[in-house]
Design an enzyme around this catalytic site. Structure first.
Site, PDB file in Angstrom:
ATOM      1  N   ARG A 197       0.802   5.317   1.375  1.00  0.00           N
ATOM      2  CA  ARG A 197       0.135   6.252   2.298  1.00  0.00           C
ATOM      3  C   ARG A 197       0.507   7.677   1.877  1.00  0.00           C
ATOM      4  O   ARG A 197       1.576   8.175   2.217  1.00  0.00           O
ATOM      5  CB  ARG A 197       0.555   5.998   3.743  1.00  0.00           C
ATOM      6  CG  ARG A 197      -0.251   6.795   4.758  1.00  0.00           C
ATOM      7  CD  ARG A 197       0.302   6.630   6.162  1.00  0.00           C
ATOM      8  NE  ARG A 197       0.125   5.301   6.699  1.00  0.00           N
ATOM      9  CZ  ARG A 197      -0.993   4.871   7.280  1.00  0.00           C
ATOM     10  NH1 ARG A 197      -2.028   5.670   7.375  1.00  0.00           N
ATOM     11  NH2 ARG A 197      -1.074   3.647   7.763  1.00  0.00           N
ATOM     12  N   ASP A 217      -6.103   2.701  14.199  1.00  0.00           N
ATOM     13  CA  ASP A 217      -6.473   4.056  14.610  1.00  0.00           C
ATOM     14  C   ASP A 217      -7.789   4.441  13.929  1.00  0.00           C
ATOM     15  O   ASP A 217      -8.871   4.201  14.457  1.00  0.00           O
ATOM     16  CB  ASP A 217      -5.340   5.017  14.275  1.00  0.00           C
ATOM     17  CG  ASP A 217      -5.582   6.422  14.829  1.00  0.00           C
ATOM     18  OD1 ASP A 217      -6.676   6.686  15.366  1.00  0.00           O
ATOM     19  OD2 ASP A 217      -4.676   7.268  14.724  1.00  0.00           O
ATOM     20  N   THR A 218      -7.731   5.014  12.746  1.00  0.00           N
ATOM     21  CA  THR A 218      -8.967   5.402  12.050  1.00  0.00           C
ATOM     22  C   THR A 218      -9.571   4.241  11.273  1.00  0.00           C
ATOM     23  O   THR A 218     -10.662   4.378  10.716  1.00  0.00           O
ATOM     24  CB  THR A 218      -8.694   6.562  11.078  1.00  0.00           C
ATOM     25  OG1 THR A 218      -7.723   6.147  10.111  1.00  0.00           O
ATOM     26  CG2 THR A 218      -8.173   7.782  11.826  1.00  0.00           C
ATOM     27  N   LYS A 277       0.827  -1.201   0.000  1.00  0.00           N
ATOM     28  CA  LYS A 277       0.000   0.000   0.000  1.00  0.00           C
ATOM     29  C   LYS A 277       0.863   1.254   0.000  1.00  0.00           C
ATOM     30  O   LYS A 277       2.033   1.238   0.382  1.00  0.00           O
ATOM     31  CB  LYS A 277      -0.942   0.031   1.209  1.00  0.00           C
ATOM     32  CG  LYS A 277      -0.289   0.470   2.515  1.00  0.00           C
ATOM     33  CD  LYS A 277      -1.325   0.773   3.563  1.00  0.00           C
ATOM     34  CE  LYS A 277      -0.773   1.580   4.711  1.00  0.00           C
ATOM     35  NZ  LYS A 277       0.253   0.959   5.502  1.00  0.00           N
ATOM     36  N   THR A 311      -6.721   1.826   6.874  1.00  0.00           N
ATOM     37  CA  THR A 311      -5.845   0.802   6.297  1.00  0.00           C
ATOM     38  C   THR A 311      -6.483  -0.580   6.383  1.00  0.00           C
ATOM     39  O   THR A 311      -6.538  -1.317   5.400  1.00  0.00           O
ATOM     40  CB  THR A 311      -4.487   0.791   7.036  1.00  0.00           C
ATOM     41  OG1 THR A 311      -3.827   2.029   6.797  1.00  0.00           O
ATOM     42  CG2 THR A 311      -3.606  -0.337   6.532  1.00  0.00           C
ATOM     43  N   ASP A 341      -2.255  -6.317  12.896  1.00  0.00           N
ATOM     44  CA  ASP A 341      -1.543  -5.046  13.001  1.00  0.00           C
ATOM     45  C   ASP A 341      -1.299  -4.765  14.480  1.00  0.00           C
ATOM     46  O   ASP A 341      -1.873  -5.428  15.348  1.00  0.00           O
ATOM     47  CB  ASP A 341      -2.358  -3.913  12.369  1.00  0.00           C
ATOM     48  CG  ASP A 341      -1.485  -2.829  11.754  1.00  0.00           C
ATOM     49  OD1 ASP A 341      -0.285  -2.778  12.099  1.00  0.00           O
ATOM     50  OD2 ASP A 341      -1.997  -2.037  10.947  1.00  0.00           O
TER      51      ASP A 341
END
Length: 317
Positions: free
Chosen positions: A200, A228-229, A198, A232, A224
């Site tokens: 970012r 957080d949000t 990926k 991903t 992981d």
């Protein structure tokens, strides 16, 4: 785990970030939490009072520097100072989640290395040791000039998935940086691994590029250290399903789950998200898709070993 731990020179205190975990740790050790109060003045200043003697004691303070990170960090620093001035023999910081860990290097010019700054603050305040779990970057251990016990959440997560008896499992890292963690789980589950490649473009924004590894008709477990949000992990899960995966589970040690994270997880292709309780999960974030596991036994055993001057290394695996 030791039951009814009677050594009066071991004391466990908690601050406000995760009182439930601290109580569970104390229960597993067989002791009760030390008495202290934390008050906040109307202008935001924090006042600390330790309400029992700690002179000559090994003191363990449980505090994740989770949201609100700055407030919880200041609570911890003030508590360390109070313990130092109260003549504690040793001040051991039990920090299940180490805030600012993602700022561990200079990625661009004129950036701070805030993870190092936090380490300096803890040491300057008077901490003698840190016990933590799954640092975002293991090299953060080198920011400290005091002992740091870096415990691992992978065994706890792996045991949960082993008990589910899933078939055709593939362990997938959502980025290149997490390959070592994915390999650790894959070795325990005797499963192959895959990697999400990926890009970012800016913080908290992820763009899935392609998938390295065979996932078609497989049960995928994404692992992981921090979610957080959830951008991903949800993009990765959706991409895996589009590439033929039968179903996708996800897991992490630290469930930050800020902003739109819970909504994203609820609407994603993730069948179940498994997290640990290093960060307190508020009631509004406790949805059916999220399963919480406890790290209290692991931390409790580490505390006893540190206090009794026994090896902690067996707990790293």
């Amino acid at each position: 785990m030791t039951s009814g731990y009677k050594d009066n020179t071991l004391k466990v205190f908690t601050l406000n970030s995760n009182e439930e975990l601290a109580e569970e740790i104390a229960e597993r050790i067989g002791t009760s939490l030390g008495k202290s109060t934390v008050t906040t003045f109307s202008d935001g200043e924090i006042q600390m009072n330790i309400e029992e003697s700690v002179r000559g004691c090994d003191v363990f303070v449980v505090q994740s520097t989770s949201s609100p990170v700055n407030h919880h960090t200041m609570e911890l620093l003030i508590m360390i100072d109070a313990l130092k001035r109260a003549s504690a023999t040793s001040i051991n910081i039990v920090m299940p989640y180490y805030g600012y860990a993602r700022q561990d290097r200079k990625a661009r010019s004129r950036e701070p290395i805030t993870a190092k700054l936090v380490a300096d603050l803890l040491q300057t305040a008077g901490a003698d040791r840190v016990i933590t779990l799954d640092l975002h970057a293991p090299q953060i251990q080198g920011f400290f000039d005091i002992p740091i016990d870096h415990l691992q959440g992978v065994p706890i997560l792996t045991d949960y998935f082993k008990a589910k008896n899933l078939e055709d499992v593939v362990i997938v890292s959502p980025d290149h940086g997490g390959v070592t963690r994915a390999r650790r789980m894959a070795d325990r589950m005797k499963a192959p691994i895959g990697i999400i490649d990926k890009r970012r473009p800016r913080p908290n924004v992820a763009e899935v590029m392609n998938i390295v590894g065979e996932v078609e008709d497989k049960t995928v477990i994404l692992i992981d250290d921090i979610i957080d949000t959830a951008g991903t992990i949800t993009l990765a899960a959706n991409a895996l399903i589009e590439n033929g995966a039968k179903e996708v589970y996800a897991c992490c040690t630290h469930a930050v789950l800020s902003g739109p994270a819970v909504e994203r997880i609820a609407e994603s292709k993730i069948k179940e998200l498994v997290v640990t309780n290093t960060i307190k999960l508020p009631e509004e974030k406790q949805i059916d898709k999220i399963k919480e596991l406890s790290v209290a036994s692991l931390i409790g055993e580490a505390i006893i070993r540190v206090h009794e001057h026994k090896s902690v290394s067996k707990l790293f695996d």
